[in-house]
Scaffold this motif. Structure first.
Motif, PDB file in Angstrom:
ATOM      1  N   LEU A  58      80.039   6.991 -53.915  1.00 21.65           N
ATOM      2  CA  LEU A  58      80.010   8.404 -54.321  1.00 21.65           C
ATOM      3  C   LEU A  58      81.198   9.155 -53.728  1.00 21.65           C
ATOM      4  O   LEU A  58      81.833   9.970 -54.405  1.00 21.65           O
ATOM      5  CB  LEU A  58      78.719   9.082 -53.856  1.00 21.65           C
ATOM      6  CG  LEU A  58      77.526   8.999 -54.776  1.00 21.65           C
ATOM      7  CD1 LEU A  58      76.350   9.730 -54.161  1.00 21.65           C
ATOM      8  CD2 LEU A  58      77.842   9.553 -56.151  1.00 21.65           C
ATOM      9  N   VAL A  78      77.820   8.035 -62.565  1.00 20.99           N
ATOM     10  CA  VAL A  78      78.021   9.452 -62.266  1.00 20.99           C
ATOM     11  C   VAL A  78      78.561  10.105 -63.537  1.00 20.99           C
ATOM     12  O   VAL A  78      79.528   9.611 -64.130  1.00 20.99           O
ATOM     13  CB  VAL A  78      79.017   9.653 -61.101  1.00 20.99           C
ATOM     14  CG1 VAL A  78      79.264  11.138 -60.853  1.00 20.99           C
ATOM     15  CG2 VAL A  78      78.526   8.974 -59.833  1.00 20.99           C
ATOM     16  N   PRO A 129      73.509  11.594 -59.950  1.00 23.74           N
ATOM     17  CA  PRO A 129      73.961  10.208 -60.165  1.00 23.74           C
ATOM     18  C   PRO A 129      72.788   9.226 -60.197  1.00 23.74           C
ATOM     19  O   PRO A 129      71.778   9.428 -59.516  1.00 23.74           O
ATOM     20  CB  PRO A 129      74.857   9.937 -58.949  1.00 23.74           C
ATOM     21  CG  PRO A 129      75.308  11.286 -58.501  1.00 23.74           C
ATOM     22  CD  PRO A 129      74.154  12.209 -58.781  1.00 23.74           C
TER      23      PRO A 129
END
Length: 149
Positions: free
Chosen positions: A144, A119, A59
């Protein structure tokens, strides 16, 4: 066997395949031998951003900033400190909005500094305003965790 992730080299741009379980072992570029993670954000132009966005299996946490922006200058050392906290789980990059106005417009960056987390090539979270390193890391970790695999 561990799943491999792709990582563009921050120095030469070569795409490297690294086992995910070995990301924290200090992997080096197969072509130029420099470390793939350097404990600091990468300054990228639009082409570099797109390369990392589309080719990296890690990411991207992007700081959109400008040299004339006081809060951006205050946050710069905090973002650098956050790189030490977050790499190699994330790649931290800086985009100067003055040097990449088309990208800034495309991504609808309305204020700076703005952090955006990408992401799998898509934006999953955004936060405007200056933050301390530990707050940047906590925000990124929460974002995340909330992102579906």
């Amino acid at each position: 066997m561990s799943e491999a992730v792709q990582l563009p080299c921050p120095t030469c741009g070569a795409v490297n395949r690294v086992p995910a379980a070995r990301l924290a072992d200090g992997p080096r570029c197969g072509q130029c031998k420099t470390p793939l993670f350097q404990g600091k954000p990468l300054a990228l132009d639009e082409a570099g951003f797109r390369r990392h966005l589309h080719l990296s299996g890690v990411p991207l946490l992007v700081d959109f900033w400008a040299a004339w922006c006081g809060p951006c200058r205050v946050m710069a050392p905090e973002f650098e400190a956050a790189a030490k906290l977050l790499e190699p789980r994330l790649r931290l990059v800086k985009i100067n909005t003055e040097e990449a106005p088309a990208l800034s417009a495309e991504l609808a960056i309305r204020s700076i500094p703005t952090l955006a987390l990408f992401v799998g090539g898509r934006e999953v979270a955004r936060q405007a305003g200056a933050m301390r390193a530990r707050d940047i890391a906590a925000w990124a970790e929460r974002a995340l965790a909330a992102t579906p695999p």
